[in-house]
Design an enzyme around this catalytic site. Structure first.
Site, PDB file in Angstrom:
ATOM      1  N   VAL A  82       5.491  -8.765  25.607  1.00 44.72           N
ATOM      2  CA  VAL A  82       5.434  -9.690  24.462  1.00 44.72           C
ATOM      3  C   VAL A  82       5.741 -11.084  24.990  1.00 44.72           C
ATOM      4  O   VAL A  82       6.678 -11.234  25.777  1.00 44.72           O
ATOM      5  CB  VAL A  82       6.477  -9.317  23.383  1.00 44.72           C
ATOM      6  CG1 VAL A  82       6.322 -10.199  22.137  1.00 44.72           C
ATOM      7  CG2 VAL A  82       6.376  -7.841  22.998  1.00 44.72           C
TER       8      VAL A  82
ATOM      9  N   GLU B 285       9.207  -6.965  30.418  1.00 45.30           N
ATOM     10  CA  GLU B 285       9.361  -8.312  29.864  1.00 45.30           C
ATOM     11  C   GLU B 285       8.007  -8.955  29.523  1.00 45.30           C
ATOM     12  O   GLU B 285       7.917  -9.769  28.600  1.00 45.30           O
ATOM     13  CB  GLU B 285      10.132  -9.166  30.872  1.00 45.30           C
ATOM     14  CG  GLU B 285      10.604 -10.499  30.393  1.00 45.30           C
ATOM     15  CD  GLU B 285      11.650 -10.421  29.283  1.00 45.30           C
ATOM     16  OE1 GLU B 285      11.240 -10.650  28.141  1.00 45.30           O
ATOM     17  OE2 GLU B 285      12.831 -10.148  29.549  1.00 45.30           O
TER      18      GLU B 285
ATOM     19  N   LYS C 233       1.509  -3.405  26.681  1.00 43.13           N
ATOM     20  CA  LYS C 233       2.130  -3.399  25.345  1.00 43.13           C
ATOM     21  C   LYS C 233       1.762  -2.151  24.550  1.00 43.13           C
ATOM     22  O   LYS C 233       2.561  -1.681  23.748  1.00 43.13           O
ATOM     23  CB  LYS C 233       1.773  -4.650  24.556  1.00 43.13           C
ATOM     24  CG  LYS C 233       0.313  -4.987  24.509  1.00 43.13           C
ATOM     25  CD  LYS C 233       0.113  -6.494  24.595  1.00 43.13           C
ATOM     26  CE  LYS C 233      -1.182  -6.808  25.281  1.00 43.13           C
ATOM     27  NZ  LYS C 233      -1.090  -7.587  26.476  1.00 43.13           N
TER      28      LYS C 233
ATOM     29  N   GLU D 279     -11.443 -10.686  25.906  1.00 34.34           N
ATOM     30  CA  GLU D 279     -12.202  -9.638  26.575  1.00 34.34           C
ATOM     31  C   GLU D 279     -13.597  -9.571  25.945  1.00 34.34           C
ATOM     32  O   GLU D 279     -13.780 -10.031  24.813  1.00 34.34           O
ATOM     33  CB  GLU D 279     -11.514  -8.276  26.359  1.00 34.34           C
ATOM     34  CG  GLU D 279     -10.081  -8.218  26.817  1.00 34.34           C
ATOM     35  CD  GLU D 279      -9.959  -8.247  28.332  1.00 34.34           C
ATOM     36  OE1 GLU D 279     -10.760  -7.588  29.013  1.00 34.34           O
ATOM     37  OE2 GLU D 279      -9.053  -8.950  28.841  1.00 34.34           O
TER      38      GLU D 279
ATOM     39  N   GLY E 215     -12.388 -17.056  29.301  1.00 31.67           N
ATOM     40  CA  GLY E 215     -11.555 -15.985  29.846  1.00 31.67           C
ATOM     41  C   GLY E 215     -10.348 -15.655  28.986  1.00 31.67           C
ATOM     42  O   GLY E 215      -9.468 -14.919  29.411  1.00 31.67           O
TER      43      GLY E 215
ATOM     44  N   LYS F 131       2.803  -5.695  19.591  1.00 37.49           N
ATOM     45  CA  LYS F 131       3.898  -6.558  20.039  1.00 37.49           C
ATOM     46  C   LYS F 131       5.007  -6.603  18.990  1.00 37.49           C
ATOM     47  O   LYS F 131       6.203  -6.571  19.323  1.00 37.49           O
ATOM     48  CB  LYS F 131       3.363  -7.951  20.348  1.00 37.49           C
ATOM     49  CG  LYS F 131       2.481  -7.950  21.610  1.00 37.49           C
ATOM     50  CD  LYS F 131       1.676  -9.237  21.736  1.00 37.49           C
ATOM     51  CE  LYS F 131       0.885  -9.268  23.033  1.00 37.49           C
ATOM     52  NZ  LYS F 131      -0.100 -10.373  23.026  1.00 37.49           N
TER      53      LYS F 131
ATOM     54  N   ASP G 176      -3.407  -5.750  18.669  1.00 41.91           N
ATOM     55  CA  ASP G 176      -2.569  -6.257  19.768  1.00 41.91           C
ATOM     56  C   ASP G 176      -1.275  -6.878  19.228  1.00 41.91           C
ATOM     57  O   ASP G 176      -0.181  -6.585  19.710  1.00 41.91           O
ATOM     58  CB  ASP G 176      -3.387  -7.284  20.567  1.00 41.91           C
ATOM     59  CG  ASP G 176      -2.565  -7.944  21.661  1.00 41.91           C
ATOM     60  OD1 ASP G 176      -2.428  -7.357  22.743  1.00 41.91           O
ATOM     61  OD2 ASP G 176      -2.055  -9.064  21.424  1.00 41.91           O
TER      62      ASP G 176
ATOM     63  N   GLY H  59      -2.486 -14.608  30.288  1.00 43.92           N
ATOM     64  CA  GLY H  59      -2.960 -15.357  31.446  1.00 43.92           C
ATOM     65  C   GLY H  59      -2.398 -14.746  32.712  1.00 43.92           C
ATOM     66  O   GLY H  59      -1.225 -14.386  32.765  1.00 43.92           O
TER      67      GLY H  59
END
Lengths: 410, 410
Positions: free
Chosen positions: B125, B122, B98, B182, B179, B197, B193, B294
């Site tokens: 986002v 794809e 992104k 980060e 998880g 997006k 982030d 994920g």
């Protein structure tokens, strides 16, 4: 770009009106699509129409000369013959006609592919939400493990109204007054409309031969306020859904009212909203929500379809997914899925819920919850295959009870 | 089909593992895409990796010989140079990066268009939900009046945990253990982030020059349990959102925590779910919901992207929508939108809510609701332009109060 309309009813008029808006004209200009509405095929030239003027015709022959054909007639014929003629002449076709796509989509997609022209129908399911094109181009997400949705806005509106205390007939009358339902609402209340949309989804998911008339369907007639208030007591509500579970051996389909637990995302929607949940082969759930009908939402999608068709981006669409394996799955969709069941058992002489619970346990569908409610016994069972549930229904019916069984979503 | 991977971390390994599953191999076979993972560019050959074996390399030169390049390095460089080199050699590129698309998407889309090759992203986002391709092909729906969403799963998880009583630091630790975050979660908690997006969405919506660093951003640090329980008292909750209101004169953007009324669809989601609501020019609201990150959800999308890129369906993507008009809109996105505001006003000496209400009314942001809560005064104001709200914040700060202002979604 000469565009020929087949049909000039509410949707057609909304398409032409929306395309005339300055903001939409800017979109079309930028996409280098200069639309001219050259003709609209209608049955009756003199019917009053409030939409923008378009040359009306009762003669269908002009379509093969157009650059794009937009089919908004509804129903199988003459739509099918006209679309075939256009595709044979290599004219790209846009349609919002779910009956046509559900019943003749495979043949028309194959024809379009042979002719290397576009056959685009994004408005056929969740009319206002673009997602069918993604499924057509993206085989991994299209190979869903499960589709769950509310795909008929009229049924959804009516169910919500019954939940709030209306009668079924009263709710349908109100839906007609508000323009959500046609004078004849059989296609909505019988589940035929939702079954056609489910078939289109399944074709995209690789079940090429799924036929709308094969799915188990329960008409909306079973709905009443007592059933919904009873569902509330068991921690859920009733929604008019489609379900296709594509994982053997649990596979099965359902079109009609279902029990939806309160913590399920579908429980929070109401009105005429449509929604589709797709469970991917990786186990994730992807949800598309939005207007499922309505002239403006449908018109917006149709105009984007015209742009896709005209710019060659609508390309031929194959159904994709698991080719061989899904024949067995398609066969399984003639039966309801393995699921927990909401049973409403009504007997002339009121029955003790504990006795009903014992009987259910004895025939392998023990209840997780059971209560007496408004003169009936309501039970929510453990997950069971349809064969076992069918056997239980027969047992209760043999005792003179009337029984309604609705699957429980999880 | 020789596919070169750039990066072989969690996502890359999930892509190769998922593509080896029999059901996914059937999809690829049917789409006539026979994937061979010819190389994976890594920094450190000896780092332990549990995914399927792929020829690893530290030398980037091989990418221009591949049939498709899949970029999963993250960050602007060296991703940008490597993607440029591939596109210049007319090799289609798939990326989930992104930062790259938000900051260099315009240039890379133009390069791909000139080279007539695919540049597909794809997964950038709502990683698990295919919708960006639809926006790229469909200018009318892409020309949204408003985008509202929860686009960062880590912030969403953390906010839900704080709502349930955790501290911000404790919630972040738990997100790392699971998880979801980060080791360095600054990109998530600062809103960077989510802003990247949002920029990608806005480019699709015709605001070609929207830059992620230009949007007003409030970091997650303002969050605490008191603020959320206070929001509950005012009939809502707090969610980490992005908003871009594109209708002048109310236009504006926001990235960070916002007040979400309980009856708003975004109020019912939790955990790591991502969601995007798009308000169309026809006034309808279309919602896309699903996993936003994920390895498995992202890998599924990347494989479908490889199929689109390999079969030529991923075609060059132009941003579309209102060309000229949206320059003014883009400028307006440097300021928060006109909205109702949730104000948390904290003063050393506890203040009487009635006095605060009088002060707010005097400076043109009268409260609709106001209460004392956990040592602060919480107010929900009428809709007001940012200039007026900013003036109010200055007035309270001049009196020695600390003030937090969050926009209220409608």
């Amino acid at each position: 770009m000469n565009v020929a309309l087949l049909g000039y009813g509410r949707i057609g008029q909304a398409v032409v009106a929306l395309a005339a808006r300055p903001d939409v004209r800017a979109c079309l200009r930028r996409a280098r699509v200069d639309v001219r509405w050259v003709s609209a095929l209608v049955r009756d030239l003199d019917r009053p129409r409030t939409g923008p003027p378009v040359p009306l015709t009762t003669i269908a022959s002009g379509t093969v000369d157009a650059d794009v054909v937009v089919e908004l007639l509804g129903g199988a014929e003459p739509a099918r013959s006209l679309v075939q003629a256009a595709l044979r002449a290599r004219v790209p076709v846009v349609t919002a006609n779910k009956t046509l796509v559900a019943r003749h989509g495979a043949e028309l997609r194959a024809l379009a592919a042979r002719q290397r022209t576009a056959f685009v129908y994004e408005a056929a399911v969740l009319a206002g939400v673009p997602f069918l094109g993604s499924l057509a181009r993206r085989p991994v997400i299209a190979s869903a493990r499960r589709f769950t949705g509310i795909l008929n806005g009229t049924s959804h509106f009516v169910t919500t109204a019954v939940e709030r205390g209306a009668t079924l007939a009263g709710a349908l009358d109100r839906a007609r007054t508000l323009g959500y339902a046609e004078p004849d609402s059989t296609a909505d209340t019988s589940g035929r409309d939702a079954a056609e949309k489910l078939a289109i989804l399944l074709h995209a998911g690789g079940c090429e031969h799924a036929a709308p008339d094969d799915f188990p369907r329960l008409p909306l007639d079973v709905l009443n306020h007592d059933l919904i208030s009873g569902a509330r007591r068991l921690g859920g509500t009733i929604k008019p859904v489609v379900v296709a579970d594509l994982d053997l051996p649990h596979a099965g389909a359902w079109v009609g009212p279902a029990f939806v637990p309160t913590d399920h995302p579908l429980a929070h929607l109401d009105g005429v909203t449509n929604v589709l949940q797709l469970t991917t082969i990786a186990g994730g759930v992807v949800t598309f929500t939005g207007p499922g009908a309505g002239p403006d939402a449908t018109a917006l999608t149709v105009i984007d379809d015209v742009i896709e068709a005209a710019t060659g981006r609508g390309g031929p669409r194959a159904s994709c997914g698991f080719s061989g394996a899904r024949t067995d799955v398609t066969r399984a969709l003639r039966t309801p899925p393995t699921a927990g069941w909401l049973l409403e058992i009504r007997h002339e002489r009121e029955r003790d819920p504990r006795a009903v619970a014992r009987q259910l346990s004895a025939i392998s569908v023990p209840p997780l919850q059971i209560c007496a409610h408004a003169g009936a016994v309501l039970a929510r069972t453990i997950p069971a295959p349809w064969k076992v549930v069918e056997h239980a229904l027969q047992a209760f019916r043999a005792q003179g009870s009337t029984v309604v069984a609705l699957p429980c979503l999880v």
